[in-house]
Every structure is written in structure tokens, then in C-alpha cells.
Enzyme design. Sequence first.
Site, short mmCIF file in Angstrom:
data_model
loop_
_atom_site.label_atom_id
_atom_site.label_comp_id
_atom_site.label_asym_id
_atom_site.label_seq_id
_atom_site.Cartn_x
_atom_site.Cartn_y
_atom_site.Cartn_z
N HIS A 15 0.84 -1.20 0.00
CA HIS A 15 0.00 0.00 0.00
C HIS A 15 0.88 1.25 0.00
O HIS A 15 0.63 2.20 -0.76
CB HIS A 15 -0.91 -0.02 1.23
CG HIS A 15 -1.63 1.26 1.48
ND1 HIS A 15 -2.90 1.51 1.00
CD2 HIS A 15 -1.27 2.39 2.15
CE1 HIS A 15 -3.29 2.71 1.37
NE2 HIS A 15 -2.31 3.28 2.06
N GLU A 16 1.91 1.26 0.85
CA GLU A 16 2.81 2.42 0.91
C GLU A 16 3.57 2.60 -0.40
O GLU A 16 3.78 3.72 -0.87
CB GLU A 16 3.79 2.26 2.08
CG GLU A 16 3.15 2.23 3.45
CD GLU A 16 2.35 3.47 3.77
OE1 GLU A 16 2.76 4.57 3.33
OE2 GLU A 16 1.31 3.37 4.44
N HIS A 58 1.55 4.43 -2.98
CA HIS A 58 1.62 5.89 -2.92
C HIS A 58 2.80 6.40 -3.74
O HIS A 58 2.70 7.41 -4.44
CB HIS A 58 1.76 6.36 -1.48
CG HIS A 58 0.49 6.27 -0.68
ND1 HIS A 58 -0.68 6.87 -1.07
CD2 HIS A 58 0.21 5.64 0.50
CE1 HIS A 58 -1.63 6.63 -0.18
NE2 HIS A 58 -1.11 5.88 0.78
N GLU A 98 -5.78 7.01 -0.96
CA GLU A 98 -5.75 5.79 -0.16
C GLU A 98 -6.44 4.65 -0.90
O GLU A 98 -5.97 3.50 -0.87
CB GLU A 98 -6.43 6.03 1.20
CG GLU A 98 -5.69 6.97 2.12
CD GLU A 98 -4.28 6.51 2.41
OE1 GLU A 98 -4.09 5.29 2.66
OE2 GLU A 98 -3.36 7.35 2.39
N ASP A 114 -4.59 1.19 -2.03
CA ASP A 114 -5.16 -0.13 -1.70
C ASP A 114 -5.28 -0.97 -2.96
O ASP A 114 -4.94 -2.16 -2.97
CB ASP A 114 -6.54 0.03 -1.07
CG ASP A 114 -6.48 0.45 0.39
OD1 ASP A 114 -5.40 0.35 0.99
OD2 ASP A 114 -7.53 0.88 0.92
#
Length: 411
Positions: free
Chosen positions: A275-276, A279, A353, A357
Site C-alpha cells: 500500500h505504501e 503511494h 488511499e 489499496d
Amino acid sequence: MNLYLLFILSFLIFEYLLDTYSKYLNVYSLRLALPDEFVGFYDSEKYKCSQKYTIDNSKFNLAVSSINVFITITFILIGGFNYLDIFLRKIIINNEIILGLSYFAILIILNTIISLPISFYSTFYIEEKYGFNKSSKKLFFIDQIKGLIISIFLGSIILFMILNFFMFFGKNAWIYSWIIMSIFIISMPIIYVNWIAPLFNKFTKLGDGELKNQINKYSTKVEFPLKEIFVIDGSKRSSHSNAYFTGFGKNKRIVLFDTLLDKHSNKEIVSIIAHEVGHYKKKHIFYNTIISILMIGIMLFCLSLFIDNNYLFQAFQMQHVSIYAGIIFFSILYSPINFILGIIMNYFSRMNEFQADKYSIETTKDKNNLILALKNLSISNLSNLTPHKFYVWLNYSHPPVLNRIEAIKKH
């Protein structure tokens, strides 16, 4: 009444009432019944505990906001900014730079004194009551002192340059200030990870093992330039969990809280890291940095128009016009714009976000462990599972967990 003063006071009261109303809606949106998604997964007693945690925090935050708005309005109306300015002019040589640095330092210290008992109560009553606090009182006060010193040190450097720019370059000073602030925004993540964060936490390289192998394997697969994985001792202060990455170019570092390792399986942690990485791959951090720089530029340009506005100084009952006071007064006048921009930025943050995901499940081919990670994070942090939509719109930078799980399942 001075129109600037009327505008500022009106907005302070409006923001307070809006915040109070949103808290009211949020508390009364709490559901007694456990959401279907968590049935059989979330202990009913702990779920009730999470609702009490939300209520206690809402009551506390309402009390804090009430105190803050009262102190702010009172300080403005009694001419507190002017009294402080006159006091400093009596004891300090009439030098704009020295006066400005002293003025800001005292305001930071006063703010720390006011916020200290609030932070202490939050840490050693609310967080302690619900089992989150792991910090000792000694460590708490050491952290406060460190934070105060860092704030004054970094703030003084930036303010010193901005004051000099406005003294020597006049209306064009905003351009030079913008350059300096842009450099600061870009370099701050590096400064924080390399020099500030180590003052508060111990960074240890993640030892060899299955987790490190899985993270490195995933990073190689998605071509994420991972240089090192660190674990920090977040558990010495709180049982809350977190993970993030930082760095530029081929020097990316992943930082995991030790509490995250204790509460999640390796596959969950890889999903969180994915997930990070999402970004990074979606350039969210890059775009947020660019937007922040543009917003700072607009704000500094507007500051150049108001920094010596006599009517603005009259609103604060000032006897002397100064650059340093002008910066403070403009920041208060600019609050409504910051408020609106904050809501807009929160909206885009929530969208980011969802995208991160989606990237996580697309690259790991694993919906279940990301959902499991989100559930476990929500439970361990006693998160509110059913926040009111208006409260989310006003405050949340992340979507509510049920919305995230629903979106994940649709992919």
C-alpha cells in the site's frame, strides 16, 4: 468594529461551532450493533470499548477546542499581541530580526505551556485508560522539551531568512521566501528521518529472516528501489502501529513500528508495505509536495499584500507595525482559506488511499491479507468503525475502514 477583527472573530466562532456539530454527529452515529464485516472477528466487549474510546476522545477534544477558542479570542480582544510586543521592545534592542525571533519564540513557549497539560491528560488518562500509553512521565517531559527546542531552532532559521527578505526586498520578498520554503518542504523528510526522528526513537535494521525476504522479494518484483528496512521502538511510547517509507531516488527506506511486527502476520505486513509503495508508484507524494509548494507560494504572495496593512494591525490593537507581527496576523486572517484547502486536500488524500489499496492487491494478488491487516489495525487502535459522513468529510485523511474493505472486495 474593525472589519478585519469582525471577520477573524466570526470565522473562529464559525469553525468552532462547525467542529462541535461534527463531533456531535460523529458520536451519535455510533452503532450498538457490530457491523456485519466484523461479526465473528471483533470481540463484542472490545467493540464497546472502541465506542467508549471514541466518546471520551470526542468529549476531550471538544473541551480542548473550547479552551483554545476562548484563549485565542480573549488574547486578541485584550490586545495580548500588543502587550507582548511592547514588553519585548522595552527589554530588547530595537532590532527587527531580534525582536521577531524573540516574539515567535515566546509565542511558541506560551503555546507549549498551554498545550502541555492537555497533552499530559490525553497521554496519561485517556490513552492510559485504554491501554495505549507505554510512555513514562519522564520520557513524556523529555519529548516535550526536545520538541520545543526543535520547533524554536527550525522556526528561527526559517523566520530569520523570511524577515531579512521582507526587510531588504520589500514586496518581492515573497519570491525569495517561497524558494526557501520550497527547499524546506522538499528536504524536511530527509531532515526528519536522519536527524529528528532518531532523537525520539531508536532505529534498528530489520534482521534477516522470512519477513525481510518477503519484503525484498516484493520490492524487486515491483521495481521499488528499496535500500534498507528499519524497525523503530514505537512501543516505548504507545501501542499504536504505523509504517512509512522515505528517501529520494534509489535510497528508499521502509520504516516499521515494532508494534506492527507484534500484531500482524508477515503477509499482512507485506500488504501494508505494498500500500505504501502504491503511494510512491502513483506519485501521490510527489504531487502532494508540488501542491504544498504551490499553496505556500500563493500564501506568501498574499502575505506580501497584507504584511504592513495598518487596518489589520489595528484589529490586534498594535501600537507598532512590524514584519514579524504582520506574519502572525496574516496567518490568522488566512485561516479560512487554509480551512477550505484542508477539506479539499483531505478529499484527495482519501482518494489516494483507495488507489494505494488497489495497487496493493493488484501487485500482491492478495485481497484477504490487506483486508485482514485493515481489520486488525482498526481493532488494535480501537478505531471508530461507523464515523458520520460529515465528520469524515471535515476531518478524515483516510477513508473509514468499512469503505476501504468494500472497495477492495469490488476489485
